[in-house]
Structures are given as C-alpha cells and as structure tokens.
Design an enzyme around this catalytic site. Structure first.
Site, PDB file in Angstrom:
ATOM      1  N   THR A 261      -6.109   0.516   1.161  1.00 22.43           N
ATOM      2  CA  THR A 261      -5.286  -0.629   0.775  1.00 22.43           C
ATOM      3  C   THR A 261      -6.059  -1.929   0.993  1.00 22.43           C
ATOM      4  OG1 THR A 261      -3.319   0.608   1.424  1.00 22.43           O
ATOM      5  CG2 THR A 261      -3.064  -1.754   1.167  1.00 22.43           C
TER       6      THR A 261
ATOM      7  N   THR B  75      -6.432   6.829   3.410  1.00 23.59           N
ATOM      8  CA  THR B  75      -7.095   7.383   4.591  1.00 23.59           C
ATOM      9  C   THR B  75      -6.421   8.634   5.152  1.00 23.59           C
ATOM     10  OG1 THR B  75      -5.745   5.809   5.832  1.00 23.59           O
ATOM     11  CG2 THR B  75      -8.057   5.229   5.449  1.00 23.59           C
ATOM     12  N   HIS B  76      -5.108   8.760   4.932  1.00 19.68           N
ATOM     13  CA  HIS B  76      -4.375   9.866   5.549  1.00 19.68           C
ATOM     14  C   HIS B  76      -4.491  11.181   4.782  1.00 19.68           C
ATOM     15  CE1 HIS B  76      -2.770   6.556   7.755  1.00 19.68           C
ATOM     16  NE2 HIS B  76      -1.872   7.277   8.374  1.00 19.68           N
TER      17      HIS B  76
ATOM     18  N   ASP C 166      -9.676  -0.274   9.830  1.00 18.78           N
ATOM     19  CA  ASP C 166      -8.518   0.346   9.174  1.00 18.78           C
ATOM     20  C   ASP C 166      -7.235  -0.304   9.684  1.00 18.78           C
ATOM     21  OD1 ASP C 166      -7.236   2.318   7.457  1.00 18.78           O
ATOM     22  OD2 ASP C 166      -6.541   3.244   9.300  1.00 18.78           O
ATOM     23  N   SER C 167      -6.166  -0.076   8.942  1.00 17.99           N
ATOM     24  CA  SER C 167      -4.855  -0.572   9.383  1.00 17.99           C
ATOM     25  C   SER C 167      -4.387   0.177  10.629  1.00 17.99           C
ATOM     26  CB  SER C 167      -3.838  -0.388   8.258  1.00 17.99           C
ATOM     27  OG  SER C 167      -3.778   0.977   7.885  1.00 17.99           O
TER      28      SER C 167
ATOM     29  N   CYS D 251      -9.937   1.444   5.131  1.00 20.67           N
ATOM     30  CA  CYS D 251      -8.567   1.414   4.610  1.00 20.67           C
ATOM     31  C   CYS D 251      -8.605   1.196   3.094  1.00 20.67           C
ATOM     32  CB  CYS D 251      -7.816   0.275   5.285  1.00 20.67           C
ATOM     33  SG  CYS D 251      -6.125   0.099   4.732  1.00 20.67           S
TER      34      CYS D 251
HETATM   35  N1  DGL Z   1      -4.941   3.019   5.687  1.00 22.76           N
HETATM   36  C1  DGL Z   1      -4.005   2.932   4.583  1.00 22.76           C
HETATM   37  C2  DGL Z   1      -4.739   3.271   3.291  1.00 22.76           C
HETATM   38  O1  DGL Z   1      -5.751   3.942   3.282  1.00 22.76           O
HETATM   39  C3  DGL Z   1      -2.804   3.853   4.791  1.00 22.76           C
HETATM   40  C4  DGL Z   1      -1.901   3.430   5.932  1.00 22.76           C
HETATM   41  C5  DGL Z   1      -1.247   2.074   5.711  1.00 22.76           C
HETATM   42  O2  DGL Z   1      -0.461   1.920   4.755  1.00 22.76           O
HETATM   43  O3  DGL Z   1      -1.556   1.169   6.488  1.00 22.76           O
HETATM   44  O4  DGL Z   1      -4.305   2.853   2.241  1.00 22.76           O
END
Ligand code: DGL
Length: 277
Positions: free
Chosen positions: A79, A190-191, A14-15, A77
């Site tokens: 994105t 994810t959030h 994940d990011s 993630c």
């Molecule tokens: N993890 C990213 C997502 O699920 C959200 C947080 C980010 O923008 O890095 O898109």
C-alpha cells in the site's frame, strides 16, 4: 576469498508485521547485511487509508530510518509503495526500492498470455499502481481488493476453511469474464505470502503465483551490487549472519508475538518508537 566490503544497512518499512515476509525473503538472499525493520503498528492498517495519510506516515518513517543510518530503504508495504513511493523517494536521501515494480517485472517474465490478476488491499487496488506497471510492460491486468484476507492472516487463520472460502469468493470474481484465462496471480500485499498454499488450491492449476516479496529481494540484491561493488560480495556473504533490529510504534510484546509468525523465527531486539506528527 577475503571480503573487504563493509556490510550494508538496509531499512525495511511496513505498516506492521506483514513486511516481515519481505524481510524473510531478503534474509534468504542477502544474509550479510544489517537490517532495521520498522513496523508502524500503531497506525495500521494502511490498506484502508488515503494517499495523503499513507504518504505522510511513510515519509516520517523514511526520515527515522535515515537517522538510524539506513543506506537503502525497502518499502515492503504494498500500500505504501503503491500510494507513496514517489513521495518517499523524493523525501529520502538514500535509494528506495518498492515492491510494485519488482512484482510487475516478475509477472511479465512469467505470463505467457499477458493476462494477470493482482490481489491487494483496497488502497493498493484503487491506486492502480500495479495495473499501470503491468500495462507499461504490455500486460492486461485486473486488480482485485481482498480486504478480509489481512485480518484473517493476522488471526493466524492461514489454513482455515473460512479463509479458504473467502479467498475462493474473491478469486472466482477476479478470474471471471475476460480474465478466465489469466495465467498469473500477483500477491500484491505483504500478508498474502502466508496464504500461498491455500491460494494455490484456490486458483486454476495453470496459474503461476508471483510473490512480490521474493521479486523485491532480488531487486534489492541487484541494487546493492550497483551501490556497493564488487558484485560477488553479495553471494560471498552468504556465510555471514545478518544483524537485525526491529522498531514498532505499538506494543513491543505484540510485535514479537505476531511478528514471529510472519518471519518464521523468534524476534528479539524490538524497540518501541514514538513518531511525532
Ligand atoms: N502492508 C499492507 C500491504 O502490503 C497490508 C496491511 C495494511 O493494510 O496495513 O498492503
């Protein structure tokens, strides 16, 4: 019954912290595995970055996971999945599971009138990855970027009136015009699983909420059964405890503190990683 099968090593990417919601769903469904979680906290957010940048970061992380012995990669993630799943899959030597297809599949199985709203980051929405995946399943989709929700969740404001007001503004815009009767809301970030109770209140009562974290965990369980037969083993290993290792590209202390909120329990073994560009 005696289980002779070895434990799989699953890399979860994940990011930052948000992918811990996917890890949480994985731990519930597949506790008998070794997990490596990589949060690219030094370079988040990904949600406002370009395809080129996100793909480069994600491929670097995929190589790191392979060097650590991951046998399957989960791109938690949204994105990174939406922008770069094909690039990550091409670069990796192990199977890769993203979150978009499982989320779309779950939405398709729940929606009765085939009209769906997807919420996510700017980058996820601009890629139209969810819309394409849903249209391929015969569904009409409207995607809505909700960029303010990630920082509000990271602030810990998951039950805050400001967050509720922001969410209602986004959702009112999404459930307008031709999409008033949409019957599924896909959480394409994810959030957002942390906001589920708040979002439940903000959408019309006939709307089902699809959490792509949960559908991804089911897709991973399915993939593991093919990779590592015999099939009953995944369920048999429910009695076994998972082993977890965390890697973060920014402060280990911050990862521990914020990460616990997303995972729902304390995080111990965090290692700092410096990825060379
Ligand atoms: N993890 C990213 C997502 O699920 C959200 C947080 C980010 O923008 O890095 O898109």
């Amino acid at each position: 019954m005696n289980i002779s099968r070895r434990r799989p090593t699953i890399g979860v990417f994940d990011s930052g912290f948000g992918g811990l919601t996917v890890l949480k769903a994985l731990l519930e469904l597949i506790p008998g595995a070794d997990y490596l979680y990589f949060g690219d906290t030094a370079r988040l957010p990904y949600g406002s970055k370009s395809v080129e940048t996100v793909a480069r970061y994600a491929v670097e992380a995929a190589h790191y996971f392979e060097a650590q012995g991951a046998e399957l990669l989960v791109i938690a993630c949204n994105t990174a999945t939406a922008l770069a799943l094909d690039r990550i899959t091409a670069a990796a030597h192990v199977p890769v599971v993203g979150v978009v297809e499982p989320g779309a599949e779950a939405a398709a199985s729940v929606s009765k009138n085939k009209k769906v709203i997807v919420v996510g980051t700017e980058a996820t929405v601009s890629s139209h990855a969810y819309r394409k995946a849903l249209e391929a399943r015969g569904l009409d989709a409207r995607e809505k970027a909700c960029p303010l929700l990630v920082p509000l969740v990271e602030e810990g404001w998951v039950e805050h009136p400001v967050t509720e007001q922001v969410a209602r503004i986004y959702l009112d815009e999404a459930f307008a015009d031709g999409f008033r009767e949409a019957d599924v809301l896909v959480l394409g970030c994810t959030h957002y699983p942390l906001l589920k109770p708040l979002l439940r209140r903000a959408v019309p009562s006939h709307v089902s909420i699809v959490d792509s974290a949960e559908s991804t965990a089911r897709a991973v369980a399915g993939r593991l059964q093919k990779l590592l037969p015999p099939t009953p083993a995944v369920h048999e290993e429910r009695r076994v405890l998972p082993r977890l290792k965390f890697f973060a590209t920014d402060s280990v202390e911050k990862f521990r503190r914020l990460g616990e909120r997303f995972l729902g329990h304390p995080i111990d073994d965090v290692q700092h990683v410096d990825l060379k560009e």
